[in-house]
Design a protein around this motif. Structure first.
Motif, short mmCIF file in Angstrom:
data_model
loop_
_atom_site.label_atom_id
_atom_site.label_comp_id
_atom_site.label_asym_id
_atom_site.label_seq_id
_atom_site.Cartn_x
_atom_site.Cartn_y
_atom_site.Cartn_z
N ALA A 177 -33.29 -7.99 -33.42
CA ALA A 177 -32.03 -8.73 -33.54
C ALA A 177 -31.83 -9.69 -32.38
CB ALA A 177 -30.86 -7.76 -33.60
N VAL A 178 -31.21 -10.84 -32.66
CA VAL A 178 -30.75 -11.75 -31.61
C VAL A 178 -29.23 -11.93 -31.78
CG1 VAL A 178 -32.92 -12.94 -31.12
CG2 VAL A 178 -31.48 -13.76 -32.98
N PRO A 179 -28.53 -12.20 -30.66
CA PRO A 179 -27.08 -12.08 -30.69
C PRO A 179 -26.34 -12.96 -31.69
CG PRO A 179 -27.86 -12.31 -28.41
CD PRO A 179 -29.05 -12.41 -29.30
N ASN A 180 -26.74 -14.22 -31.87
CA ASN A 180 -25.97 -15.04 -32.82
C ASN A 180 -26.15 -14.56 -34.25
OD1 ASN A 180 -28.60 -15.99 -32.83
ND2 ASN A 180 -28.03 -18.16 -32.92
N GLN A 225 -23.83 -11.51 -34.57
CA GLN A 225 -22.41 -11.89 -34.68
C GLN A 225 -22.11 -12.45 -36.06
OE1 GLN A 225 -20.83 -13.87 -31.24
NE2 GLN A 225 -18.88 -14.37 -32.23
N ASN A 273 -33.58 -1.75 -27.66
CA ASN A 273 -33.66 -2.72 -26.56
C ASN A 273 -35.08 -3.22 -26.36
OD1 ASN A 273 -32.40 -4.19 -24.48
ND2 ASN A 273 -33.16 -2.72 -22.96
N GLY A 293 -35.26 -6.50 -24.75
CA GLY A 293 -34.26 -6.75 -23.70
C GLY A 293 -32.91 -7.23 -24.20
N LEU A 294 -32.71 -7.21 -25.54
CA LEU A 294 -31.51 -7.83 -26.10
C LEU A 294 -30.46 -6.82 -26.57
CD1 LEU A 294 -33.30 -10.70 -27.97
CD2 LEU A 294 -31.83 -10.85 -25.97
N LEU A 297 -28.00 -4.90 -25.22
CA LEU A 297 -26.59 -5.01 -24.85
C LEU A 297 -26.03 -6.39 -25.16
CD1 LEU A 297 -26.46 -2.82 -21.60
CD2 LEU A 297 -25.97 -2.18 -23.97
N ALA A 298 -26.89 -7.41 -25.20
CA ALA A 298 -26.44 -8.73 -25.65
C ALA A 298 -26.00 -8.64 -27.11
CB ALA A 298 -27.57 -9.75 -25.49
N TYR A 321 -22.62 -6.99 -27.32
CA TYR A 321 -21.54 -7.93 -27.01
C TYR A 321 -21.25 -8.84 -28.21
CZ TYR A 321 -18.62 -11.26 -24.47
OH TYR A 321 -17.57 -12.06 -24.06
N ALA A 322 -22.31 -9.27 -28.89
CA ALA A 322 -22.14 -10.13 -30.06
C ALA A 322 -21.41 -9.37 -31.18
CB ALA A 322 -23.50 -10.62 -30.55
N MET A 365 -21.19 -0.55 -19.46
CA MET A 365 -20.80 -1.93 -19.80
C MET A 365 -19.39 -1.95 -20.40
SD MET A 365 -22.47 -4.78 -22.41
CE MET A 365 -21.86 -4.32 -24.02
#
Lengths: 315, 315
Positions: A181-184, A187, A208, A211-212, A214-215, A218-219, A256
């Motif tokens: 997954a990537v944040p945008n 979201q 994770n 590395g994404l 927690l990003a 947030y999204a 976080m």
């Protein structure tokens, strides 16, 4: 952004399932009992999969029978089929988690069924569960990407959410099985799901791996999601990438969220202690970072040299 | 969210400064030359600090003289005082980076000056630089928290931004020196800075100490920030936490941005190769995750068993 966020612990299932050495049943029970006192919403205790496929979870029934039952934490078991559901009903598990992949090829690889066959089975299981107090959660694996096929279309994902709800599942988990997954993307999908099904109890399950983790949390928070799976210490590998980290780390997530001013109801210091204990249990380094770096709020004493400079400045 | 994002590499300064073994000058030059061909916006090449304080950067002048000059990448040197500025001018560095901390105690510990003394010095340096082609960037360390004092007030941060611009600095970096930033704090501060100074060239510098580096990048992107510092492989420790990771990892950042559909102009495969090379140079494991897990777009071949199941389904 939600004010209150619920945390579901998956370490004894998603974490232990890939550990090479068997974790003694008593150790599992002690860990679950300790975690259940820390304010977690759910604990995914174990899985009724084949003991041959996942030897570390071969003691599923014993673990469920032995854990304390006097906490508000909901106990969940992952269930692959009707037989598993029957065992969960017999043992009085609070909730079962059913899984299929959005990707046809991943579902074949993981469940040895087509997506249609999985959905048919969920219907049968929902009928078994109907009229009992046991809750049914449905997880959609590879929602944010399949290691064989890549990205899945939003239309296909939404169709399966709809199919889950039609079959009577009570809540939904969108799972990023191999950390793609990537944040945008997160979201936008979460906004769409929440728009179409505003009353749906929705959980996000991130790894994770790249590395994404927690990003992506947030999204999802920005889209109003208020429930997340995580694994103590970040235990849980990626089956395709030796050395890559697994699930997002529970204590890093809680750290976080609470430093962002959101309420999780979880005792972070208690989690940090259990994460230390977990490292002794599995006997290898864990990817969680807050235990190594300390909490953001742990300020350090002023160095003596700075105190002297400050005093000179005043004199 | 910006469509185009600029990446500034800091590995040879922020990364190497905490390495225990001296990295040979020739190796540094080779690495910088390789990185300069990959589409990075800036490379913070070195620092003119005391060779006693940071032995690994004692070859600052030799490195700057030896690197190739035929690339569009801007070369930056960190400069602590007028003497460093004079050396940078003499050597024809493209840009110098001046640093002070938002927190008084951290500035005393790090620079052995009060914040007022630092600002006075910046004024003198700005006068030295005036009329030359060298650009002046100002970094605000501990913007998102000081290890001694904790969170800094937004009013104090904004006052220092204003002071920087008054002294003629051309661009600004908000730095999370010890990895204390949380995403909603980042988003809210960046929105405020961009509202007050919409024309300001603004860079964010994050450390991944507590696992929040890329979450903070996403929050900054959401506030319209389009320039980030990062370190190849994630090299660079936290001086207060042995074992904790340092800067956000350049290749993990570029991977996230390009998979989000944003344009960085950076050659990700080239970065991954250099990160592999860096691991050989420093001779220890690096925290970057994409090199271990593979890119999100690297799909895997279907297992034979799945191919057979699919063929059976068709027959």
């Amino acid at each position: 952004m939600p004010k209150r966020v619920l945390i579901n612990e998956v370490v004894t299932r998603d974490g232990f399932q890939s550990e090479p050495d068997f974790v003694p049943t008593e150790t599992k029970v002690e860990l679950i009992n300790a975690l259940a006192g820390l304010g977690l919403n759910k604990i995914e205790v174990t899985s009724f999969v084949s003991p041959r496929a996942v030897p570390n979870l071969s003691d599923a029934a014993e673990v469920i029978q032995a854990i304390r039952k006097d906490t508000p934490t909901r106990y969940v078991a992952l269930v692959p089929n009707q037989k598993g559901c029957a065992r969960a009903l017999e043992l009085g598990v609070d909730e079962i988690n059913l899984v299929m992949s959005v990707s046809e090829s991943h579902n074949l690889a993981n469940m040895r069924m087509t997506c249609d066959q999985s959905l048919q089975q969920f219907k049968d299981i929902a009928e078994m569960v109907s009229g009992t107090p046991m809750r049914l959660n449905g997880s959609l694996a590879t929602t944010f990407g399949c290691p064989f096929e890549g990205q899945q279309s939003q239309e296909r994902i939404l169709r399966f959410v709809d199919a889950y709800l039609e079959r009577g599942l009570h809540s939904l988990t969108l799972a990023d099985t191999t950390g793609m997954a990537v944040p945008n993307q997160v979201q936008s999908l979460c906004e769409e799901v929440r728009k179409r099904w505003p009353e749906l109890e929705l959980t996000l399950h991130f790894h994770n791996t790249r590395g994404l983790g927690l990003a992506n949390v947030y999204a999802a928070l920005a889209a109003g999601v208020n429930q997340f799976d995580a694994s103590l210490g970040g235990l849980g590998g990626c089956p395709f990438a030796p050395g890559a980290t697994g699930n997002i780390c529970t204590e890093d997530l809680v750290h976080m969220l609470s430093e962002m001013g959101l309420d999780t109801g979880v005792d972070l210091d208690g989690l940090l202690l259990q994460s230390q204990r977990l490292e002794e249990i599995v006997n290898h380094d864990l990817p969680g970072q807050v235990r190594k770096a300390g909490k953001r709020s742990d300020t350090r004493p002023l160095p003596q040299s700075v105190k002297e400079l400050m005093q000179n400045g005043r004199s």
